[in-house]
Motif scaffolding. Structure first.
Motif, PDB file in Angstrom:
ATOM      1  N   VAL A 120     -13.081  -3.960   4.066  1.00 50.89           N
ATOM      2  CA  VAL A 120     -14.391  -3.698   3.474  1.00 50.89           C
ATOM      3  C   VAL A 120     -14.238  -3.700   1.957  1.00 50.89           C
ATOM      4  CG1 VAL A 120     -16.325  -2.086   3.348  1.00 50.89           C
ATOM      5  CG2 VAL A 120     -15.022  -2.300   5.482  1.00 50.89           C
ATOM      6  N   LEU A 121     -15.056  -4.488   1.281  1.00 48.41           N
ATOM      7  CA  LEU A 121     -14.979  -4.617  -0.175  1.00 48.41           C
ATOM      8  C   LEU A 121     -16.246  -4.054  -0.807  1.00 48.41           C
ATOM      9  CD1 LEU A 121     -13.540  -8.252  -0.442  1.00 48.41           C
ATOM     10  CD2 LEU A 121     -12.301  -6.078  -0.299  1.00 48.41           C
ATOM     11  N   ASP A 122     -16.064  -3.060  -1.657  1.00 44.30           N
ATOM     12  CA  ASP A 122     -17.190  -2.404  -2.327  1.00 44.30           C
ATOM     13  C   ASP A 122     -17.367  -2.984  -3.721  1.00 44.30           C
ATOM     14  OD1 ASP A 122     -19.210  -0.652  -3.078  1.00 44.30           O
ATOM     15  OD2 ASP A 122     -17.804   0.944  -3.634  1.00 44.30           O
ATOM     16  N   GLN A 123     -18.298  -3.914  -3.860  1.00 46.66           N
ATOM     17  CA  GLN A 123     -18.670  -4.516  -5.137  1.00 46.66           C
ATOM     18  C   GLN A 123     -17.495  -5.207  -5.831  1.00 46.66           C
ATOM     19  OE1 GLN A 123     -20.920  -1.697  -7.525  1.00 46.66           O
ATOM     20  NE2 GLN A 123     -22.702  -1.947  -6.200  1.00 46.66           N
ATOM     21  N   VAL A 124     -16.643  -5.848  -5.061  1.00 39.94           N
ATOM     22  CA  VAL A 124     -15.605  -6.715  -5.627  1.00 39.94           C
ATOM     23  C   VAL A 124     -16.275  -8.056  -5.926  1.00 39.94           C
ATOM     24  CG1 VAL A 124     -13.380  -7.828  -5.242  1.00 39.94           C
ATOM     25  CG2 VAL A 124     -13.806  -5.535  -4.330  1.00 39.94           C
ATOM     26  N   THR A 125     -16.413  -8.380  -7.190  1.00 44.67           N
ATOM     27  CA  THR A 125     -17.265  -9.502  -7.592  1.00 44.67           C
ATOM     28  C   THR A 125     -16.513 -10.739  -8.062  1.00 44.67           C
ATOM     29  OG1 THR A 125     -17.431  -8.567  -9.818  1.00 44.67           O
ATOM     30  CG2 THR A 125     -19.153  -7.961  -8.248  1.00 44.67           C
ATOM     31  N   ASP A 126     -15.239 -10.620  -8.373  1.00 43.79           N
ATOM     32  CA  ASP A 126     -14.480 -11.766  -8.873  1.00 43.79           C
ATOM     33  C   ASP A 126     -14.176 -12.720  -7.722  1.00 43.79           C
ATOM     34  OD1 ASP A 126     -12.466 -13.539  -9.780  1.00 43.79           O
ATOM     35  OD2 ASP A 126     -11.733 -12.076 -11.230  1.00 43.79           O
ATOM     36  N   LEU A 216     -11.750  -1.137  -0.043  1.00 39.33           N
ATOM     37  CA  LEU A 216     -11.257  -1.330  -1.413  1.00 39.33           C
ATOM     38  C   LEU A 216     -12.433  -1.449  -2.367  1.00 39.33           C
ATOM     39  CD1 LEU A 216      -9.261  -3.299   0.604  1.00 39.33           C
ATOM     40  CD2 LEU A 216      -7.935  -3.145  -1.500  1.00 39.33           C
ATOM     41  N   GLY A 217     -12.281  -0.815  -3.541  1.00 34.70           N
ATOM     42  CA  GLY A 217     -13.361  -0.793  -4.515  1.00 34.70           C
ATOM     43  C   GLY A 217     -13.269  -1.896  -5.545  1.00 34.70           C
ATOM     44  N   ALA A 218     -14.260  -1.901  -6.410  1.00 34.92           N
ATOM     45  CA  ALA A 218     -14.408  -2.937  -7.415  1.00 34.92           C
ATOM     46  C   ALA A 218     -13.251  -2.934  -8.402  1.00 34.92           C
ATOM     47  CB  ALA A 218     -15.718  -2.742  -8.167  1.00 34.92           C
ATOM     48  N   GLU A 219     -13.048  -4.095  -9.017  1.00 31.66           N
ATOM     49  CA  GLU A 219     -11.996  -4.251 -10.013  1.00 31.66           C
ATOM     50  C   GLU A 219     -12.217  -3.258 -11.152  1.00 31.66           C
ATOM     51  OE1 GLU A 219     -14.173  -6.622  -9.174  1.00 31.66           O
ATOM     52  OE2 GLU A 219     -13.109  -8.360  -8.326  1.00 31.66           O
ATOM     53  N   GLY A 220     -11.240  -2.398 -11.383  1.00 27.31           N
ATOM     54  CA  GLY A 220     -11.316  -1.453 -12.493  1.00 27.31           C
ATOM     55  C   GLY A 220     -12.006  -0.156 -12.144  1.00 27.31           C
ATOM     56  N   GLU A 221     -13.161  -0.209 -11.494  1.00 24.44           N
ATOM     57  CA  GLU A 221     -13.960   0.997 -11.244  1.00 24.44           C
ATOM     58  C   GLU A 221     -13.623   1.678  -9.923  1.00 24.44           C
ATOM     59  OE1 GLU A 221     -18.023  -0.108 -11.552  1.00 24.44           O
ATOM     60  OE2 GLU A 221     -17.826  -0.863 -13.604  1.00 24.44           O
ATOM     61  N   GLY A 222     -13.073   0.957  -8.999  1.00 19.58           N
ATOM     62  CA  GLY A 222     -12.760   1.538  -7.708  1.00 19.58           C
ATOM     63  C   GLY A 222     -13.999   1.712  -6.841  1.00 19.58           C
ATOM     64  N   MET A 223     -13.846   2.469  -5.760  1.00 23.70           N
ATOM     65  CA  MET A 223     -14.959   2.691  -4.849  1.00 23.70           C
ATOM     66  C   MET A 223     -16.031   3.567  -5.472  1.00 23.70           C
ATOM     67  SD  MET A 223     -13.169   3.484  -1.188  1.00 23.70           S
ATOM     68  CE  MET A 223     -12.029   4.646  -1.976  1.00 23.70           C
ATOM     69  N   VAL A 248      -6.876  -5.760  -7.178  1.00 24.57           N
ATOM     70  CA  VAL A 248      -7.447  -5.444  -5.866  1.00 24.57           C
ATOM     71  C   VAL A 248      -6.963  -6.402  -4.783  1.00 24.57           C
ATOM     72  CG1 VAL A 248      -9.568  -6.779  -6.294  1.00 24.57           C
ATOM     73  CG2 VAL A 248      -9.590  -4.902  -4.640  1.00 24.57           C
ATOM     74  N   SER A 249      -6.724  -7.656  -5.123  1.00 24.87           N
ATOM     75  CA  SER A 249      -6.246  -8.591  -4.102  1.00 24.87           C
ATOM     76  C   SER A 249      -4.797  -8.306  -3.718  1.00 24.87           C
ATOM     77  CB  SER A 249      -6.395 -10.036  -4.581  1.00 24.87           C
ATOM     78  OG  SER A 249      -5.612 -10.290  -5.720  1.00 24.87           O
ATOM     79  N   ASN A 250      -3.984  -7.877  -4.684  1.00 25.96           N
ATOM     80  CA  ASN A 250      -2.605  -7.487  -4.369  1.00 25.96           C
ATOM     81  C   ASN A 250      -2.589  -6.225  -3.506  1.00 25.96           C
ATOM     82  OD1 ASN A 250      -1.552  -9.587  -5.879  1.00 25.96           O
ATOM     83  ND2 ASN A 250      -1.403  -8.368  -7.742  1.00 25.96           N
TER      84      ASN A 250
END
Length: 270
Positions: A120-126, A216-223, A248-250
């Motif tokens: 589950v990805l929470d606002q991962v936009t890249d 997993l949450g967004a890049e930098g900001e987390g969930m 986040v992908s790693n």
């Protein structure tokens, strides 16, 4: 007919790219993919509806398998194909325009199999990160990835190239409300683990033997706080203090590996 003869016959039917120029944009409502692995996977996917393939002769020769008879294809030079894709995109002599994949539903895919975790990805936009997560999800046998229909990247050539074919094989569920989707996963028997660097518990300590949903949450900001509140546990990856956090992908790749190889589970193969 031998493979080489089929390709020569295909070449004979194909047209040339008119004027050697393209708009650089996909037709409205379509997706443009490029590179051997994404294009080949899309061509082999029976769920994917194709519109047109632009290719160099070397690009066609690099494909495994055969194109369907009368497949719409235009041959072009490398420089012509560069005008059809993002700047400096590694198209490898292949550019495919097709329709987006049909939406999938969580209740079809979240079957409660411990061998196939849900991501589950929470606002991962890249799109690079989502593509890489799809690739790891394919490698470790994830049942699907789940994102919001907003605050997530659309299908694109960049995402598909990063996924290296996994866009066609890993189901992607887009939902309106991510918190509600987490509730559905709990009802289906999944233990929802949110990855958070500040958590006291490590992922290995938090993993149960049964079905798992990794959040997993967004890049930098987390969930987001509301999403973290819908997790059964928060856990961290035990990384060295020499680095603050992982991409986040790693993190997704490591968490998937830990999940499918955990002790005490009944997972025997990926």
């Amino acid at each position: 007919m031998a493979k080489g003869e089929k390709k020569r016959a295909l070449r004979g039917r194909a047209g040339r790219m008119k004027g050697g120029r393209g708009s650089g944009r996909a037709t409205a409502g379509h997706v443009r993919l490029w590179g051997r692995h994404p294009v080949e996977a899309a061509l082999m996917n029976p769920e994917r509806k194709h519109r047109k393939l632009w290719a160099t002769r070397e690009g066609i020769d690099s494909l495994n398998g055969e194109l369907p008879p009368d497949f719409p294809i235009e041959f072009a030079e490398v420089t012509d194909l560069a005008r059809l894709v993002a700047k400096d995109a590694p198209h490898q002599g292949l550019v495919l325009e097709c329709e987006p994949l049909e939406g999938r539903f969580l209740d079809e895919l979240a079957t409660g199999d411990p061998a196939h975790p849900v991501v589950v990805l929470d606002q991962v936009t890249d799109p690079h990160n989502v593509g890489a997560i799809l690739r790891s999800a394919a490698a470790f046998g994830a049942a699907c990835i789940v994102t919001q229909d907003r605050h997530a990247p659309p299908e694109s050539g960049v995402l598909a190239k990063s996924a290296s074919g996994a866009l066609e094989t890993v189901p992607w569920v887009r939902v309106v409300n991510l918190a509600r989707a987490l509730d559905e996963l709990a009802e289906a028997g999944y233990w929802r683990i949110g990855l958070a660097g500040e958590a006291e518990t490590t992922l290995a300590e938090a993993l149960p033997a049964g079905p798992v949903a990794l959040v997993l949450g967004a890049e930098g900001e987390g969930m987001r706080q509301n999403i973290a509140a819908h997790c059964d546990a928060l856990a961290r990856l035990p990384i060295s203090s020499a680095i603050e956090s992982l991409n986040v992908s790693n993190a997704a790749a490591i968490a998937l590996y830990a999940t499918v190889t955990r002790e005490g589970s009944d997972v025997t193969s990926i």
